[in-house]
Scaffold this motif. Structure first.
Motif, mmCIF file in Angstrom:
data_model
loop_
_atom_site.group_PDB
_atom_site.id
_atom_site.type_symbol
_atom_site.label_atom_id
_atom_site.label_comp_id
_atom_site.label_asym_id
_atom_site.label_seq_id
_atom_site.Cartn_x
_atom_site.Cartn_y
_atom_site.Cartn_z
ATOM 1 N N THR A 1 0.849 -1.195 0.000
ATOM 2 C CA THR A 1 0.000 0.000 0.000
ATOM 3 C C THR A 1 0.883 1.242 0.000
ATOM 4 O O THR A 1 1.853 1.309 0.767
ATOM 5 N N THR A 2 0.538 2.234 -0.836
ATOM 6 C CA THR A 2 1.125 3.556 -0.678
ATOM 7 C C THR A 2 0.030 4.603 -0.875
ATOM 8 O O THR A 2 -1.111 4.261 -1.173
ATOM 9 N N LYS A 3 0.400 5.882 -0.665
ATOM 10 C CA LYS A 3 -0.626 6.928 -0.587
ATOM 11 C C LYS A 3 -0.196 8.188 -1.326
ATOM 12 O O LYS A 3 0.991 8.517 -1.363
ATOM 13 N N LEU A 4 -1.201 8.869 -1.850
ATOM 14 C CA LEU A 4 -1.031 10.134 -2.576
ATOM 15 C C LEU A 4 -0.989 11.290 -1.582
ATOM 16 O O LEU A 4 -1.907 11.469 -0.783
ATOM 17 N N TRP A 5 0.065 12.122 -1.640
ATOM 18 C CA TRP A 5 0.166 13.228 -0.696
ATOM 19 C C TRP A 5 -0.689 14.416 -1.149
ATOM 20 O O TRP A 5 -0.992 14.594 -2.332
ATOM 21 N N ASN A 6 -1.049 15.265 -0.177
ATOM 22 C CA ASN A 6 -1.960 16.396 -0.413
ATOM 23 C C ASN A 6 -1.467 17.331 -1.516
ATOM 24 O O ASN A 6 -2.250 17.797 -2.345
ATOM 25 N N ALA A 7 -0.163 17.617 -1.538
ATOM 26 C CA ALA A 7 0.391 18.561 -2.516
ATOM 27 C C ALA A 7 0.296 18.017 -3.943
ATOM 28 O O ALA A 7 0.402 18.789 -4.909
ATOM 29 N N ASP A 8 0.099 16.699 -4.074
ATOM 30 C CA ASP A 8 0.051 16.072 -5.404
ATOM 31 C C ASP A 8 -1.373 15.781 -5.857
ATOM 32 O O ASP A 8 -1.579 15.087 -6.851
ATOM 33 N N GLN A 9 -2.364 16.323 -5.145
ATOM 34 C CA GLN A 9 -3.744 16.057 -5.553
ATOM 35 C C GLN A 9 -4.098 16.815 -6.823
ATOM 36 O O GLN A 9 -3.464 17.797 -7.194
ATOM 37 N N GLY A 10 -5.179 16.335 -7.478
ATOM 38 C CA GLY A 10 -5.578 16.837 -8.782
ATOM 39 C C GLY A 10 -5.377 15.709 -9.783
ATOM 40 O O GLY A 10 -4.571 14.805 -9.550
ATOM 41 N N HIS A 11 -6.098 15.734 -10.901
ATOM 42 C CA HIS A 11 -6.090 14.594 -11.831
ATOM 43 C C HIS A 11 -4.702 14.281 -12.370
ATOM 44 O O HIS A 11 -4.153 13.196 -12.168
ATOM 45 N N ASP A 12 -4.087 15.225 -13.054
ATOM 46 C CA ASP A 12 -2.802 14.954 -13.714
ATOM 47 C C ASP A 12 -1.676 14.783 -12.702
ATOM 48 O O ASP A 12 -0.795 13.930 -12.862
ATOM 49 N N GLU B 1 -6.634 0.447 -15.468
ATOM 50 C CA GLU B 1 -5.436 -0.003 -16.197
ATOM 51 C C GLU B 1 -4.738 -1.159 -15.499
ATOM 52 O O GLU B 1 -3.748 -1.696 -16.005
ATOM 53 N N GLY B 2 -5.205 -1.539 -14.301
ATOM 54 C CA GLY B 2 -4.608 -2.659 -13.583
ATOM 55 C C GLY B 2 -3.335 -2.307 -12.839
ATOM 56 O O GLY B 2 -2.610 -3.196 -12.379
ATOM 57 N N ARG B 3 -3.057 -1.014 -12.703
ATOM 58 C CA ARG B 3 -1.833 -0.614 -11.992
ATOM 59 C C ARG B 3 -2.079 -0.501 -10.479
ATOM 60 O O ARG B 3 -1.149 -0.404 -9.697
ATOM 61 N N ILE B 4 -3.359 -0.522 -10.108
ATOM 62 C CA ILE B 4 -3.776 -0.536 -8.700
ATOM 63 C C ILE B 4 -4.767 -1.685 -8.570
ATOM 64 O O ILE B 4 -5.760 -1.713 -9.292
ATOM 65 N N ARG B 5 -4.518 -2.610 -7.666
ATOM 66 C CA ARG B 5 -5.464 -3.721 -7.497
ATOM 67 C C ARG B 5 -6.700 -3.280 -6.718
ATOM 68 O O ARG B 5 -7.799 -3.794 -6.939
ATOM 69 N N HIS C 1 3.022 -2.382 -10.092
ATOM 70 C CA HIS C 1 1.665 -2.091 -9.604
ATOM 71 C C HIS C 1 1.708 -2.072 -8.083
ATOM 72 O O HIS C 1 2.649 -2.604 -7.477
ATOM 73 N N VAL C 2 0.716 -1.441 -7.472
ATOM 74 C CA VAL C 2 0.544 -1.571 -6.015
ATOM 75 C C VAL C 2 -0.787 -2.269 -5.761
ATOM 76 O O VAL C 2 -1.682 -2.270 -6.608
ATOM 77 N N ASP C 3 -0.893 -2.853 -4.589
ATOM 78 C CA ASP C 3 -2.114 -3.580 -4.248
ATOM 79 C C ASP C 3 -3.203 -2.648 -3.749
ATOM 80 O O ASP C 3 -4.388 -2.918 -3.936
ATOM 81 N N LEU C 4 -2.797 -1.534 -3.124
ATOM 82 C CA LEU C 4 -3.769 -0.570 -2.617
ATOM 83 C C LEU C 4 -3.165 0.825 -2.713
ATOM 84 O O LEU C 4 -2.028 1.034 -2.277
ATOM 85 N N TYR C 5 -3.905 1.754 -3.320
ATOM 86 C CA TYR C 5 -3.456 3.149 -3.420
ATOM 87 C C TYR C 5 -4.515 4.025 -2.772
ATOM 88 O O TYR C 5 -5.703 3.904 -3.081
ATOM 89 N N LEU C 6 -4.073 4.871 -1.841
ATOM 90 C CA LEU C 6 -5.000 5.675 -1.050
ATOM 91 C C LEU C 6 -4.754 7.170 -1.264
ATOM 92 O O LEU C 6 -3.607 7.598 -1.359
ATOM 93 N N ILE C 7 -5.835 7.965 -1.294
ATOM 94 C CA ILE C 7 -5.703 9.416 -1.148
ATOM 95 C C ILE C 7 -5.449 9.645 0.346
ATOM 96 O O ILE C 7 -6.286 9.298 1.177
ATOM 97 N N HIS C 8 -4.314 10.246 0.682
ATOM 98 C CA HIS C 8 -3.856 10.261 2.075
ATOM 99 C C HIS C 8 -4.784 11.068 2.995
ATOM 100 O O HIS C 8 -5.043 10.666 4.130
ATOM 101 N N TRP C 9 -5.231 12.229 2.532
ATOM 102 C CA TRP C 9 -6.147 13.083 3.310
ATOM 103 C C TRP C 9 -7.114 13.738 2.327
ATOM 104 O O TRP C 9 -6.725 14.030 1.186
#
Length: 276
Positions: free
Chosen positions: A76-87, A133-137, A104-112
């Motif tokens: 599992t890893t997570k998307l940080w706040n400063a990197d939010q937005g589609h692109d 696309e199968g890059r996140i399970r 690929h990762v098994d779990l991808y989370l929006i951190h906050w």
């Protein structure tokens, strides 16, 4: 310890996640490889990191050095706040994968949710694409409140598989857990021991004394019996092993009720509505 003993939770898309995993929050990158290696040797198969922890590369080094098959691991890893937005989400995801050395990762989370920025719905659209696309399970969120979850449910066909939130006996999040149950979202607990703040609760210490387990083991067992996914963190090999040694005893209904009575709105981290 046999890893087959670790129970799994089946997520809303059929993917199975080990119910007990290993977290690396606040572990420096150079110590992370050693800690994750010790965890894998102890029998953990689920590792939880995040871009903002600055240790995805350390996790990646441990995975590369391990002789475990990729399909036996849950990362599992997570998307940080400063990197939010589609692109920006797509770019941040690529950067995380590169550091982890994975395809690929098994779990991808929006951190906050970071509500003041109001970009989490756009980030979720990007995550939908990565999942397709199968890059996140499995795709999920972290620290989302019911209002944030409702917005995703109203604007997307992809229901978060997981919401990872601060949860421990001092902050039991029963309303949020009920919302999760109603919508097929698994509850995952970060800070499952409240950074130690709940380990001297009389209810916990009494059960520990009676069962011959440590207070930390009692609290982790409580999480498992509630159905929470849990990711305790430690850099001490003995503690890493001890946190996994919670599968050979049960708490009674009375024990569960005694711990339930210790709920007291005790937060060790920020409130999701205010943190941006």
């Amino acid at each position: 310890m046999s890893t087959t003993a670790v129970p799994t939770v089946t997520l809303n898309n059929g993917v199975e996640i080990p119910q007990l995993g290993f977290g690396v929050f606040q572990v420096p990158d150079d110590q992370t490889t050693t800690a994750v290696t010790a965890a894998l040797e102890a029998g953990y198969r689920s590792i939880d990191t995040a871009a903002v922890y600055g240790n995805e590369a350390g996790v990646g080094r441990a995975l590369a050095a391990s002789d475990l098959a990729r399909q036996d691991l849950f990362i599992t890893t997570k998307l940080w706040n400063a990197d939010q937005g589609h692109d920006a989400t797509l770019r941040a995801f690529d950067a995380s994968l590169e550091k982890l050395g994975l395809d690929h990762v098994d779990l991808y989370l929006i951190h906050w949710p970071a509500p003041a920025h109001d970009r989490y719905a756009d980030s979720w659209r990007a995550i939908e694409r990565l999942a397709a696309e199968g890059r996140i399970r499995a795709a999920g969120v972290s620290n989302f409140q019911p209002a944030h979850l409702r917005r995703l449910l109203e604007t997307s066909d992809l229901v978060p598989a997981v919401n990872q939130v601060e949860l421990h006996p001092g902050l039991q999040q029963s309303e949020l857990r009920a919302f999760h149950t109603a919508h097929g979202i698994a509850t995952e607990a970060w800070s499952p021991l409240a950074q130690g703040a709940v380990l001297d609760d009389p209810a916990v210490t009494a059960i520990a004394e009676r069962t011959g387990k440590s207070p930390a083991q009692v609290v982790l067992r409580w999480h498992l019996q509630l159905g929470n996914i849990v990711i305790p963190k430690s850099v001490t090999p003995a503690r890493i092993r001890q946190n996994l040694d919670v599968l050979d005893f049960d708490l009674s209904a009375q024990d569960m009720a005694a711990i339930a009575a210790t709920d007291r709105d005790l937060r060790t981290g920020p409130h999701p509505d205010q943190f941006n």
